[in-house]
Write a protein that holds these residues in place. Sequence first.
Motif, short mmCIF file in Angstrom:
data_model
loop_
_atom_site.label_atom_id
_atom_site.label_comp_id
_atom_site.label_asym_id
_atom_site.label_seq_id
_atom_site.Cartn_x
_atom_site.Cartn_y
_atom_site.Cartn_z
N ASP A 276 0.87 -1.40 -0.18
CA ASP A 276 0.05 -0.22 0.56
C ASP A 276 0.76 1.13 0.10
N PRO A 277 0.98 2.28 0.25
CA PRO A 277 1.23 4.23 -0.22
C PRO A 277 1.71 4.09 0.66
N PHE A 278 1.69 3.70 2.33
CA PHE A 278 2.94 3.52 3.35
C PHE A 278 3.94 2.04 3.94
N GLY A 279 3.53 1.31 2.72
CA GLY A 279 4.57 0.28 2.92
C GLY A 279 3.77 -1.10 3.67
N ALA A 280 2.37 -1.04 3.77
CA ALA A 280 2.16 -2.74 4.37
C ALA A 280 1.39 -3.18 3.05
N PHE A 281 2.35 -4.47 3.38
CA PHE A 281 2.05 -5.58 2.41
C PHE A 281 0.85 -5.95 2.93
N GLU A 282 0.06 -6.13 1.58
CA GLU A 282 -1.56 -7.12 1.37
C GLU A 282 -1.04 -8.21 0.60
N ALA A 283 -1.43 -9.57 1.20
CA ALA A 283 -1.04 -10.31 0.75
C ALA A 283 -2.29 -10.81 -0.45
N SER A 284 -2.62 -10.93 -1.42
CA SER A 284 -3.91 -10.99 -2.13
C SER A 284 -3.13 -12.54 -3.24
N PRO A 285 -2.77 -13.45 -3.07
CA PRO A 285 -2.18 -14.53 -4.45
C PRO A 285 -3.07 -14.96 -5.15
N ALA A 286 -3.10 -15.06 -6.29
CA ALA A 286 -3.65 -15.15 -7.42
C ALA A 286 -2.57 -14.83 -9.03
N ASP B 17 -1.81 -0.50 21.22
CA ASP B 17 -2.71 -1.41 21.85
C ASP B 17 -4.01 -0.91 22.33
N PRO B 18 -4.38 0.05 22.11
CA PRO B 18 -5.40 0.74 22.84
C PRO B 18 -6.47 0.13 24.37
N VAL B 19 -6.22 -1.46 24.87
CA VAL B 19 -7.07 -1.72 25.54
C VAL B 19 -5.24 -1.46 27.37
N HIS B 20 -4.64 -2.03 26.42
CA HIS B 20 -3.54 -1.95 27.26
C HIS B 20 -2.16 -1.34 27.67
N LYS B 21 -2.82 -0.46 26.83
CA LYS B 21 -2.12 1.56 26.89
C LYS B 21 -0.59 0.90 26.44
N THR B 22 -0.06 -0.22 25.39
CA THR B 22 1.02 -1.09 25.74
C THR B 22 1.17 0.40 23.83
N VAL B 23 2.57 -0.57 22.96
CA VAL B 23 3.08 -0.22 21.90
C VAL B 23 3.40 -1.18 21.25
N LEU B 24 3.19 -1.80 19.95
CA LEU B 24 3.48 -3.37 19.27
C LEU B 24 4.32 -2.61 17.94
N ALA B 25 4.28 -3.32 17.36
CA ALA B 25 5.24 -3.14 16.03
C ALA B 25 4.62 -4.32 14.87
N ASP B 26 4.24 -3.23 13.79
CA ASP B 26 3.08 -3.32 12.67
C ASP B 26 4.51 -3.52 11.72
N PRO B 27 5.25 -4.52 11.07
CA PRO B 27 5.63 -4.86 9.35
C PRO B 27 5.36 -4.41 8.58
N HIS B 28 6.83 -2.53 7.84
CA HIS B 28 5.99 -2.49 7.08
C HIS B 28 7.18 -1.79 6.14
N TYR B 29 7.65 -1.80 4.51
CA TYR B 29 8.79 -2.18 3.61
C TYR B 29 8.77 -0.70 3.54
N ILE B 30 9.84 -0.66 3.15
CA ILE B 30 11.22 0.36 1.96
C ILE B 30 12.32 0.51 1.12
N PRO B 31 12.06 0.96 -0.07
CA PRO B 31 13.10 1.14 -0.60
C PRO B 31 14.44 1.61 0.32
N SER B 32 15.38 0.84 -0.69
CA SER B 32 17.32 1.83 1.00
C SER B 32 17.14 2.48 0.57
N ALA B 33 17.45 3.51 1.11
CA ALA B 33 17.43 5.02 1.08
C ALA B 33 18.70 5.67 2.09
N ARG B 34 18.75 6.42 2.24
CA ARG B 34 19.98 7.32 3.43
C ARG B 34 18.90 7.15 4.62
#
Length: 575
Positions: free
Chosen positions: A128-138, A182-199
């Motif tokens: 997606d435009p912000f680097g999140a991968f959406e699996a859609s094999p076809a 995490d809105p329930v436990h008020k903690t933070v969690l990681a979400d994978p995204h992808y980026i082109p190699s850059a500075r």
Amino acid sequence: MRNRLAGVLGVALTALVLAGCASVPGHTSVQVLRQIGDNGAAAVPSGPIDDRDPLGLVRGFVYASGQPDDRHASARRFLAPQASNWDDGASLTILDERFDTVFSPDGITGDPNRATVRIRGTRLGTLDPFGAFEASPAPVEVDVGVVNRDGTWRIDGLPPGVLVRGSDFRANYRSLKAWFVDPVHKTVLADPHYIPSARTTALATRAVEVLLHGPSAGLQGAATTAFPPGAKLRSNLTESADGVVVLDLAGVDGLSDTDRRLLAAQLALTLAEVSVPRVRILSDGEPLIAGRPDLGREDVVDLVAGPPASAPLAAMVIENGRVRMLGDAGADTPLAGQAGNGSFFVTDAASSSRSNRIAVVSREETGTQRLLTGPVDGQLTATPVSGGSLTAATWNAAGDEVWVLADGVPQRVLVPAAGPTRQASLDAEEITSRGPVRDLVLSRDGTRVAAVAGGRALVGAVVTLPGGAVSVRQVRELRPAELDGVVALDWRAGDQLVVAANSDRPVSLVSVDGLTLDPMPSVNLTSPLRTVAAAPGRAMYVADRTGVWSFAGGDLDAWRQSLGATSDARPFYPN
């Protein structure tokens, strides 16, 4: 230095906006995404080598499209002037390695200087435009128009978007762990995204934009962002004289102290992923957190969901009805409490690093099974859950809730620090509808659940609804074309699973979004496989027909026997 960095960031931001999804953000453990067995992508030429072959021209264009630099400048060299308005920011489709270029029967015109070339391949998914991968094999087919001018062929008509081979994507993109709330436990969690190699400097601004956008679709309902609507960067990121990156925000002044700290954690952790060790976080020019303008990863690590970094993750094993610690030389050191002393005949178990409690499945004299919980080294208490078959016990991140499969149906049991246990509402229909459920395991941050249903590996988001009920949503199959006959899985990391299957691919590592799949060695394993255990930075264990085997990498691509001549042993790691 400050002016130079501001200028670089400003130019980088402009370029990223123009490039759309072709420019997405990165990660400190900055790792190039490669698969075991990859030989690496062939070097991509800067432009067409053989202009006389329309099929080769289009094939070379796909190869070159893997390089996102300067709005796919390498790929644009394959275009005729009339195709210069190609919208490479419209979408990014990642293809399986093998694809064909053939002449399209729909594009025959009788003109020897024009043709239509069809690209045929298998889509793994889209970015997606912000680097999140959406699996859609076809299967995918895309037609490209080509024209011959003065003996050379060029592309003069193509649809919006970019097609990229998997190997080219892995060679040119890196991963970014973007941190959300995490809105329930008020903690933070990681979400994978992808980026082109850059500075690094360019990635910092983009990383903030990812946070402003919010979590990926795979965590919809399970995670959010502490940024309020309308929040934005007040100015370009700069660097102070003492080397700290300065980030000034607008639209966040109304946040509570709790939300300010969560927002600071999102920023400090995400920017650490792009090699920014400390960041000065301002709100309209003033420190976001009073008295703490400069923050790094170590200042907010207590807000990370899941077990603390210091929590022990020693492997355990259930054998002959007892739970033991699993040492390098095999099973030894029975647990001191009732889980290990023979008070109950244990058939399944799970322990929590966060609360130092254990849940066990006990086989009763009547033939039924019952779920019990208690301190790892203490007395166990029965819960309301029983049935003919209880399997796949697993704890949540807080260590106050256990899920278990009761006769194949996921059940949820609340285990408070004080007071009785009780069953609670759990809607897992999106999993149970996929077929018989064989395994179930919550991620260590508690926001995802992985399951085996109908012989497939599934992942879904754990969503807490108003009133406290829980629903599993956004369930998706992981690499269904390659992973079949799946019997068990476990979390090797927050963004990666180890999957065991009775197929020609016995053990695999697969990313939580299904983008990458790495086959593991199978030397010494004997089908059928029964279960698998994994944890961050620890050896993996597999139980097969002959015993329990471990794999920790190294020079020998073979599994080492930990327990032999056993048909019932089940290794596991604490959640």
